[in-house]
Design a protein around this motif. Structure first.
Motif, PDB file in Angstrom:
ATOM      1  N   UNK A 280       0.865  -1.182   0.000  1.00  0.00           N
ATOM      2  CA  UNK A 280       0.000   0.000   0.000  1.00  0.00           C
ATOM      3  C   UNK A 280       0.901   1.232   0.000  1.00  0.00           C
ATOM      4  N   UNK A 281       1.179   1.756  -1.181  1.00  0.00           N
ATOM      5  CA  UNK A 281       2.168   2.830  -1.285  1.00  0.00           C
ATOM      6  C   UNK A 281       1.551   4.209  -1.494  1.00  0.00           C
ATOM      7  N   UNK A 282       0.650   4.347  -2.466  1.00  0.00           N
ATOM      8  CA  UNK A 282       0.068   5.667  -2.726  1.00  0.00           C
ATOM      9  C   UNK A 282      -1.443   5.543  -2.891  1.00  0.00           C
ATOM     10  N   UNK A 290     -11.698   4.598  -3.480  1.00  0.00           N
ATOM     11  CA  UNK A 290     -10.295   4.756  -3.122  1.00  0.00           C
ATOM     12  C   UNK A 290      -9.439   4.045  -4.164  1.00  0.00           C
ATOM     13  N   UNK A 291      -8.431   4.733  -4.674  1.00  0.00           N
ATOM     14  CA  UNK A 291      -7.509   4.137  -5.636  1.00  0.00           C
ATOM     15  C   UNK A 291      -6.153   3.989  -4.947  1.00  0.00           C
ATOM     16  N   UNK A 292      -5.657   2.755  -4.908  1.00  0.00           N
ATOM     17  CA  UNK A 292      -4.437   2.443  -4.161  1.00  0.00           C
ATOM     18  C   UNK A 292      -3.433   1.771  -5.095  1.00  0.00           C
ATOM     19  N   UNK A 293      -2.166   2.196  -5.021  1.00  0.00           N
ATOM     20  CA  UNK A 293      -1.125   1.556  -5.813  1.00  0.00           C
ATOM     21  C   UNK A 293      -0.240   0.702  -4.913  1.00  0.00           C
ATOM     22  N   UNK A 294       0.373  -0.301  -5.535  1.00  0.00           N
ATOM     23  CA  UNK A 294       1.223  -1.230  -4.791  1.00  0.00           C
ATOM     24  C   UNK A 294       2.664  -1.242  -5.286  1.00  0.00           C
TER      25      UNK A 294
END
Length: 433
Positions: A280-282, A290-294
């Motif tokens: 869970x970085x950004x 919710x938009x989550x990048x890895x």
């Protein structure tokens, strides 16, 4: 004053082109309204689903404790068993009252706040659509009257610009008017700050994420630290959820979670959180999504932590999916590929629309009017990119302006300023118009 007859001779108006532009913008406004109405329905479903999950957990806890009481009842009287069961049930109900109900109420407030914002936008869409429709009808009836053509053109230009701003396609290029610098280090910080995320509240207060010191800091309108909150792992990014609430992406080798924080009377208060099954970085937010990048993927979640889908993936390197941002209308997603210095523009479903390459790509932010801002940790540069994500519009600041290892960038509508978070504990504030 120049007569209208002279203006019409020097500024011919293409009524056909004007009609087509009006129809195109009207279509965009109508699509936006439909998507926003769908977002309201989705928010309501999310809240109901979250409530159902909480009730299910309550019933599960009750049944588990009843089973335990029954299994341990051998050799005891019915009276003792009944008392033990009653105490267990009361304990669980008290926990439910004190924690779960509070969480549900908090989420209900989030939904009401987001719904209010969407409803306001829907009203704007309706009003603009009606204005555009009236103009289109007028334009189609003008014929060869040059004076009326010019008047209609001027009026249409103003309304079309309003519509494009609402659609996040204003195209306005920022111009820097001045710069200030502030230090956000606090006595309890053990190492030099890295400001990897910035978020501005509607009242002008600013929250910054200091990933090296594992904390989130609240700055007043003079950019002084007035409160801070330590978190249990590396906080990388932050986004606004409601007028006084944010979500923080927190990550270590064994902790991957989204943590919610509320600003209450100038203090940061820790709220609910949910765990993820991936890095869970950004993080960014748009109307309940919710938009989550890895690092290699982009995921979409609901506010209650339910995974909706994986929108994008690139496993060609370790940091192909970095910062993420979403357009004001939610129809475009932007992500930065740190390994290849690329900005990717995606459609709502994750389809790739455009790619732009530049060494200055790293930090990322989209303003309420749709302007795309990026900054480069290694290039020491802040840029504005076109909303289509295809080209650079202007360089806003460089190392000569004091930019040094910029991690994050954000725009404040309250102060008309671009805030740049850097390594070393300083933030830069550029006044723009």
């Amino acid at each position: 004053m120049t007569p209208i007859s002279e203006l019409t001779n020097s500024q011919p108006t293409d009524l056909q082109g004007l009609s087509e532009e009006l129809e195109t913008v009207m279509g965009g406004i109508k699509s936006l309204q439909i998507n926003q109405e769908a977002s309201v329905q989705s928010l309501q479903r999310t809240y109901k689903e979250h409530g159902a999950v909480m009730i299910e957990q309550l019933l599960g806890n009750l049944n588990t404790n009843i089973d335990k009481c029954c299994n341990s009842s051998v050799g005891t009287s019915n009276k003792n068993l009944k008392e033990e069961m009653c105490w267990s049930v009361l304990l669980i109900l008290n926990i439910f009252d004190n924690i779960t109900v509070k969480e549900l109420n908090k989420m209900k407030d989030e939904v009401i706040s987001i719904k209010g914002s969407i409803t306001s936008s829907i009203h704007k869409c309706t009003s603009l659509h009606n204005d555009l429709l009236q103009l289109l009808e007028i334009v189609q009836k003008i014929g060869d009257n040059k004076e009326l053509c010019l008047i209609a053109s001027i009026k249409c230009k103003h309304i079309i610009q309003q519509a494009l701003t609402l659609l996040g396609k204003s195209g306005k290029v920022f111009k820097v008017q001045g710069k200030s610098e502030y230090n956000v280090r606090i006595p309890s910080d053990s190492v030099t700050c890295d400001i990897t995320g910035i978020c501005v509240l509607p009242d002008g207060q600013v929250l910054v994420v200091d990933s090296r010191n594992d904390n989130v800091k609240l700055l007043n309108q003079q950019y002084q630290v007035v409160s801070h909150l330590d978190v249990n792992a590396w906080p990388f990014d932050i986004c606004l959820i409601a007028p006084s609430e944010v979500a923080v992406a927190v990550n270590t080798s064994n902790i991957h979670e989204v943590q919610f924080i509320t600003v209450n009377q100038g203090k940061l208060v820790s709220g609910r959180k949910f765990q993820l099954q991936h890095e869970c970085t950004f993080i960014t937010h748009h109307q309940g999504d919710l938009f989550v990048t890895s690092g290699q993927e982009l995921y979409k979640y609901s506010l209650n932590g339910k995974l909706i889908c994986r929108l994008y993936q690139d496993r060609s390197a370790n940091r192909t999916v970095g910062k993420c941002a979403v357009s004001p209308t939610g129809d475009r997603l932007y992500i930065t590929n740190w390994d290849q210095y690329k900005l990717l523009t995606l459609a709502r479903d994750g389809t790739l629309l455009a790619t732009y390459s530049d060494p200055a790509l790293g930090g990322l932010h989209v303003t309420p009017a749709g302007q795309v801002l990026v900054c480069g940790y290694w290039s020491y540069t802040v840029l504005q990119v076109g909303w289509k994500g295809e080209s650079k519009l202007t360089t806003l600041a460089t190392q000569e302006d004091g930019v040094w290892r910029p991690w994050s960038v954000c725009y404040s509508s309250t102060t008309s300023s671009i805030i740049v978070g850097q390594g070393g504990g300083n933030i830069l504030v550029f006044r723009v118009e």
